[in-house]
Design an enzyme around this catalytic site. Structure first.
Site, PDB file in Angstrom:
ATOM      1  N   ASP A 176       0.829  -1.205   0.000  1.00 10.90           N
ATOM      2  CA  ASP A 176       0.000   0.000   0.000  1.00 10.90           C
ATOM      3  C   ASP A 176       0.864   1.256   0.000  1.00 10.90           C
ATOM      4  OD1 ASP A 176      -2.595  -0.950  -0.109  1.00 10.90           O
ATOM      5  OD2 ASP A 176      -2.860  -1.026   2.056  1.00 10.90           O
ATOM      6  N   LEU A 177       1.839   1.301   0.897  1.00  6.33           N
ATOM      7  CA  LEU A 177       2.650   2.504   1.047  1.00  6.33           C
ATOM      8  C   LEU A 177       3.486   2.786  -0.190  1.00  6.33           C
ATOM      9  CD1 LEU A 177       3.731   1.916   4.738  1.00  6.33           C
ATOM     10  CD2 LEU A 177       2.174   3.687   3.917  1.00  6.33           C
TER      11      LEU A 177
END
Length: 405
Positions: A176-177
């Site tokens: 996600d990051l």
């Protein structure tokens, strides 16, 4: 002085982590971020706890630490875009925005007249960034995507963990990051293009694509050799010694990057003969003979303390360091000196502030700004609607009564 993206406005239709981490970074860089949340519910991660922010009475509030981690420098506006009046408000607001970031399932925003194709005619300069699990095309495009799935499908779990253990995900939502960071890079590139041409564009990012992209040298190890990389615990596939080593009072990281560093390590460790051993003299040979070297080194390193190794090797420019727990990270003098922990005023918190993780970017002329603590759901609705659309109290009351805002 102002941050570098001051003057830009972002319409933020994201929740959870990939999208919010992207828009938080844009906010840190100076953009005005309007976070759109569903009335009465808000971002799902507000409830992802404990831990939650403690209120003045020492009780859990409605804001989780998880939510706080990705929603600084935003203002929250509650709009129900499933309602026609909500869609109309959204389209009017988007007309005042430079960037739209969304992480809905493929095709969902088209149901509300808010897809890129729906908006680009009236907003030709709009930069519209879509973040999904698998991108807008391909056989998996319609599937819901999650960080855990991307880590597994994208190969990083096959590389993480001990050789004889089970596959392990990275300890934070790194897929996600990283997707959020790729999104910021893409948005900045699109802004440059728009500055030259006046034309916006649609950016299509998938968690799986970005996960595959940052397989980096392990992906290239496979593509070059045809050999499937294996889990190696804390070891490195191409550098030896590069490993967590035992010491008298725990462990330390030894990260030798070249033959000169290895020779200096051996001299300091009292085993200079290892640097002359043909099995270990060059990195290529150390990689080939890693098992033999790793049978020898632990007996040497466990004789001395972590401080002995970390301080002594640092003086010799040989990379070595501790394995810090999170409390040790935020007590580290280097971390504190670099302002990687920041406190911001937060109404209703027990101490009147919340601690957040600082932004790592250090500009000489346009520093990062910490303007707004993570907002409560809908806390800025009245102000934004009045500022941008000149909607007064009576009309806002009507819209609120119908559940539109």
């Amino acid at each position: 002085m102002t941050a570098p993206l001051t003057g830009l406005r972002v319409f933020d239709l994201t929740r959870i982590l990939a999208g919010p981490s992207c828009t938080q970074l844009l906010g840190d860089l100076g953009a005005e971020v309007i976070k759109i949340e569903r009335p009465g519910q808000g971002d799902d991660t507000r409830k992802w706890g404990p831990p939650f922010v403690q209120n003045a009475e020492g009780e859990d509030s409605s804001e989780s630490a998880y939510y706080l981690s990705a929603n600084r420098n935003k203002r929250s506006l509650s709009i129900d875009i499933s309602k026609p009046e909500g869609q109309k408000l959204a389209r009017e607001l988007i007309g005042f925005c430079d960037i739209l970031v969304e992480n809905y399932k493929v095709g969902n925003l088209a149901r509300y007249g808010l897809s890129y194709d729906d908006l680009k005619g009236a907003n030709p300069g709009l930069i519209y960034c879509s973040i999904t699990g698998f991108g807008q095309t391909g056989p998996y495009a319609k599937r819901a995507g999650y960080d855990y799935l991307a880590q597994g499908m994208g190969g990083i779990m096959s590389l993480t963990g001990e050789p004889e253990g089970e596959p392990v995900k990275v300890g934070v939502g790194i897929a996600d990051l990283m997707c959020g960071m790729y999104a910021v890079s893409a948005i900045l590139a699109a802004l440059h293009y728009r500055g030259m041409t006046g034309i916006g564009q649609h950016i299509d990012l998938g968690l799986l694509d970005t996960q595959v992209a940052w397989l980096t040298y392990e992906g290239l190890n496979y593509l070059t050799s045809g050999q499937v990389p294996k889990r190696q615990g804390s070891e490195h596939p191409n550098i030896v010694p590069y490993k967590v080593m035992p010491c008298a009072d725990g462990y330390f990281i030894l990260a030798v990057g070249n033959d000169g560093q290895f020779a200096r390590f051996c001299q300091f460790a009292g085993c200079p003969e290892l640097a002359e051993d043909e099995r270990f003299k060059t990195n290529a040979n150390r990689v080939r003979n890693r098992v033999a070297l790793y049978e020898i080194l632990p007996e040497i390193t466990r004789q001395m303390t972590q401080k002995h190794w970390v301080d002594g090797l640092a003086d010799l420019a040989v990379p070595a360091g501790p394995v810090n727990t999170i409390d040790q990270v935020f007590a580290d003098p280097q971390v504190l000196a670099r302002d990687m922990k920041v406190s911001m005023p937060y109404r209703g918190a027990r101490d009147g502030t919340v601690d957040l993780i600082g932004n790592p970017i250090k500009f000489s002329e346009t520093p990062v700004e910490y303007r707004f603590a993570p907002p409560r759901a809908g806390q800025d609705s009245d102000a934004i609607l009045e500022e941008l659309l000149d909607i007064g109290p009576e009309e806002r009351a009507r819209l609120r009564g119908k559940g539109v805002i």
